[in-house]
Design an enzyme around this catalytic site. Sequence first.
Site, mmCIF file in Angstrom:
data_model
loop_
_atom_site.group_PDB
_atom_site.id
_atom_site.type_symbol
_atom_site.label_atom_id
_atom_site.label_comp_id
_atom_site.label_asym_id
_atom_site.label_seq_id
_atom_site.Cartn_x
_atom_site.Cartn_y
_atom_site.Cartn_z
ATOM 1 N N HIS A 1 4.029 1.414 2.147
ATOM 2 C CA HIS A 1 5.208 0.733 1.602
ATOM 3 C C HIS A 1 5.848 1.554 0.482
ATOM 4 O O HIS A 1 7.072 1.681 0.416
ATOM 5 C CB HIS A 1 4.821 -0.621 0.998
ATOM 6 C CG HIS A 1 4.248 -1.598 1.970
ATOM 7 N ND1 HIS A 1 2.939 -2.001 1.935
ATOM 8 C CD2 HIS A 1 4.802 -2.257 3.007
ATOM 9 C CE1 HIS A 1 2.710 -2.878 2.887
ATOM 10 N NE2 HIS A 1 3.824 -3.048 3.565
ATOM 11 N N SER B 1 -2.377 -0.085 6.535
ATOM 12 C CA SER B 1 -1.884 -1.404 6.941
ATOM 13 C C SER B 1 -2.441 -2.441 5.991
ATOM 14 O O SER B 1 -3.585 -2.317 5.528
ATOM 15 C CB SER B 1 -2.364 -1.707 8.361
ATOM 16 O OG SER B 1 -2.297 -3.092 8.601
ATOM 17 N N GLN C 1 9.152 -2.677 16.256
ATOM 18 C CA GLN C 1 10.043 -3.274 15.262
ATOM 19 C C GLN C 1 11.224 -2.349 14.957
ATOM 20 O O GLN C 1 12.359 -2.809 14.815
ATOM 21 C CB GLN C 1 9.213 -3.537 14.009
ATOM 22 C CG GLN C 1 9.985 -4.014 12.826
ATOM 23 C CD GLN C 1 9.049 -4.578 11.775
ATOM 24 O OE1 GLN C 1 8.526 -5.665 11.923
ATOM 25 N NE2 GLN C 1 8.834 -3.847 10.706
ATOM 26 N N HIS D 1 0.860 -1.183 0.000
ATOM 27 C CA HIS D 1 0.000 0.000 0.000
ATOM 28 C C HIS D 1 0.899 1.236 0.000
ATOM 29 O O HIS D 1 2.134 1.106 -0.091
ATOM 30 C CB HIS D 1 -0.951 -0.022 1.207
ATOM 31 C CG HIS D 1 -0.270 -0.268 2.524
ATOM 32 N ND1 HIS D 1 0.563 0.641 3.106
ATOM 33 C CD2 HIS D 1 -0.273 -1.352 3.354
ATOM 34 C CE1 HIS D 1 1.029 0.167 4.238
ATOM 35 N NE2 HIS D 1 0.544 -1.057 4.417
ATOM 36 N N GLN D 2 0.274 2.423 0.156
ATOM 37 C CA GLN D 2 1.085 3.640 0.012
ATOM 38 C C GLN D 2 2.129 3.805 1.117
ATOM 39 O O GLN D 2 3.122 4.493 0.928
ATOM 40 C CB GLN D 2 0.184 4.867 -0.012
ATOM 41 C CG GLN D 2 -0.555 5.002 -1.332
ATOM 42 C CD GLN D 2 -1.674 6.027 -1.219
ATOM 43 O OE1 GLN D 2 -1.483 7.115 -0.694
ATOM 44 N NE2 GLN D 2 -2.846 5.654 -1.689
HETATM 45 N N1 LIG Z 1 1.145 3.180 7.194
HETATM 46 C C1 LIG Z 1 2.453 2.988 7.053
HETATM 47 N N2 LIG Z 1 3.289 4.035 6.943
HETATM 48 C C2 LIG Z 1 4.626 3.854 6.824
HETATM 49 N N3 LIG Z 1 5.221 2.650 6.804
HETATM 50 C C3 LIG Z 1 4.432 1.570 6.899
HETATM 51 C C4 LIG Z 1 3.012 1.673 7.032
HETATM 52 N N4 LIG Z 1 2.492 0.425 7.129
HETATM 53 C C5 LIG Z 1 3.538 -0.424 7.053
HETATM 54 N N5 LIG Z 1 4.696 0.244 6.913
HETATM 55 C C6 LIG Z 1 6.057 -0.320 6.907
HETATM 56 O O1 LIG Z 1 6.227 -1.177 5.794
HETATM 57 C C7 LIG Z 1 7.154 -2.201 6.139
HETATM 58 C C8 LIG Z 1 6.556 -3.533 5.801
HETATM 59 O O2 LIG Z 1 5.418 -3.754 6.620
HETATM 60 P P1 LIG Z 1 4.337 -4.883 6.390
HETATM 61 O O3 LIG Z 1 4.573 -5.537 5.065
HETATM 62 O O4 LIG Z 1 4.171 -5.721 7.576
HETATM 63 O O5 LIG Z 1 3.009 -4.020 6.177
HETATM 64 P P2 LIG Z 1 1.905 -3.635 7.183
HETATM 65 O O6 LIG Z 1 0.903 -2.854 6.461
HETATM 66 O O7 LIG Z 1 2.548 -3.100 8.413
HETATM 67 O O8 LIG Z 1 1.246 -4.986 7.526
HETATM 68 P P3 LIG Z 1 0.403 -5.277 8.792
HETATM 69 O O9 LIG Z 1 -0.067 -3.971 9.346
HETATM 70 O O10 LIG Z 1 -0.650 -6.109 8.238
HETATM 71 O O11 LIG Z 1 1.377 -5.947 9.682
HETATM 72 C C9 LIG Z 1 7.420 -2.054 7.644
HETATM 73 O O12 LIG Z 1 8.653 -1.377 7.837
HETATM 74 C C10 LIG Z 1 6.258 -1.217 8.104
HETATM 75 O O13 LIG Z 1 6.552 -0.434 9.256
HETATM 76 C C1 LIG Z 2 10.276 -6.217 8.602
HETATM 77 C C2 LIG Z 2 9.408 -7.388 8.183
HETATM 78 C C3 LIG Z 2 9.330 -7.443 6.660
HETATM 79 C C4 LIG Z 2 10.095 -8.658 8.643
HETATM 80 O O1 LIG Z 2 9.357 -9.781 8.264
HETATM 81 C C5 LIG Z 2 7.991 -7.322 8.788
HETATM 82 O O2 LIG Z 2 8.014 -7.397 10.168
HETATM 83 C C6 LIG Z 2 7.214 -6.153 8.296
HETATM 84 O O3 LIG Z 2 6.694 -6.297 7.186
HETATM 85 O O4 LIG Z 2 7.118 -5.120 8.979
HETATM 86 N N1 BAL Z 3 4.061 -5.087 10.101
HETATM 87 C C1 BAL Z 3 4.526 -5.762 11.272
HETATM 88 C C2 BAL Z 3 4.736 -7.200 11.086
HETATM 89 C C3 BAL Z 3 3.554 -8.055 11.348
HETATM 90 O O1 BAL Z 3 2.449 -7.673 11.032
HETATM 91 O O2 BAL Z 3 3.726 -9.172 11.828
#
Ligand SMILES: Nc1ncnc2c1ncn2[C@@H]1O[C@H](COP(=O)(O)OP(=O)(O)OP(=O)(O)O)[C@@H](O)[C@H]1O
Ligand SMILES: CC(C)(CO)[C@@H](O)C(=O)[O-]
Ligand code: BAL
Length: 291
Positions: free
Chosen positions: A41, A181, A149, A38-39
């Site tokens: 990432h 997320s 994290q 998503h945005q």
């Molecule tokens: N809203 C956000 N803003 C900035 N960085 C983000 C955001 N959501 C996730 N990230 C970052 O993207 C990286 C990959 O995260 P991940 O693939 O687990 O996605 P996520 O949306 O956090 O997933 P979930 O919330 O389902 O765990 C991590 O470093 C996470 O902190």
């Molecule tokens: C850093 C990471 C890719 C490790 O699996 C995970 O915790 C996440 O997506 O934030």
């Molecule tokens: N984005 C943090 C990792 C997790 O959801 O397990």
Amino acid sequence: MTTSIKILRTVGQVRAWQKQCFFNKETVGFVPTMGALHQGHTYLVNQSLKENDRTIVSIFVNPSQFAPHEDLDAYPRTIDHDLQALESLDRPVDALFLPKVSEMFPSGIVLDVAKQKGAFVNGVSTIVTKLLNVIQPTNAYFGQKDAQQCVVVKNLVKDLLIDTTIRVCPTLREPNGLAMSSRNAYLSQEAKDQCSIIYKGLCAGRDYYEEEIKSGKPVSAAAVADVIREVFSSMPKEWNLEYIAVSHPESLEDLNEIESGVGATVSTAVRVPKSDGSGTARLIDNVQLNG
Ligand SMILES: Nc1ncnc2c1ncn2[C@@H]1O[C@H](COP(=O)(O)OP(=O)(O)OP(=O)(O)O)[C@@H](O)[C@H]1O
Ligand SMILES: CC(C)(CO)[C@@H](O)C(=O)[O-]
Ligand code: BAL
């Protein structure tokens, strides 16, 4: 799907790619993810593209950081969408690492770890160390949304003397304030609208702190949590507030008092019923209280 991005599936392929960058004296930016991009990432990826000659993204749903009965099997896997998202940036990323579980855990996963307290910390530390060992990036990008994290990763890089700079990027939000997320995909629009209360509550806690700290005296962490709890009291009753934590911004140890010059990280986790009735989505968020 055909793509101009180099898809790397084995550790050997990544090492060969990295050696070529090293040989060309190119800096390498790395963005580890679990996919369902998503945005939030793509913000990290764009930051890496700006700051490095080459950028590599990994997508790996890491089994070792999911607790038993968590949503490992249901976790969204959307590789075609993810490739498209990475292709359509101003400049596409150079490489995508898509390992199988057996590639990252050749001797299998010690699943008992997942039953222990701190499974998430162990699981994340292990996989991030492995990924940094394989890729050896100049910079690696993480989102502030996952505050715990970020602290774990910064400490491990420091303690294990890993030659990578950890860059923490701000949390990207929906217009209503909900932190983006991958797990938001489990929620209906109505539930996502209601979820704006999470960030509202955290902001109310931060406003209270900013007012109180003007007195020059330390602010009670419990009082900040109470302000947030008050806002959260109008959450639907089937939601489950797991915690509100007021922690030291670097060690994440619980604080009793927040001092100016130190500040705090205020974080929360809330379980919200998924819209298909198949369990709950665990949403996390945090705000920083400036020192
Ligand atoms: N809203 C956000 N803003 C900035 N960085 C983000 C955001 N959501 C996730 N990230 C970052 O993207 C990286 C990959 O995260 P991940 O693939 O687990 O996605 P996520 O949306 O956090 O997933 P979930 O919330 O389902 O765990 C991590 O470093 C996470 O902190
Ligand atoms: C850093 C990471 C890719 C490790 O699996 C995970 O915790 C996440 O997506 O934030
Ligand atoms: N984005 C943090 C990792 C997790 O959801 O397990």
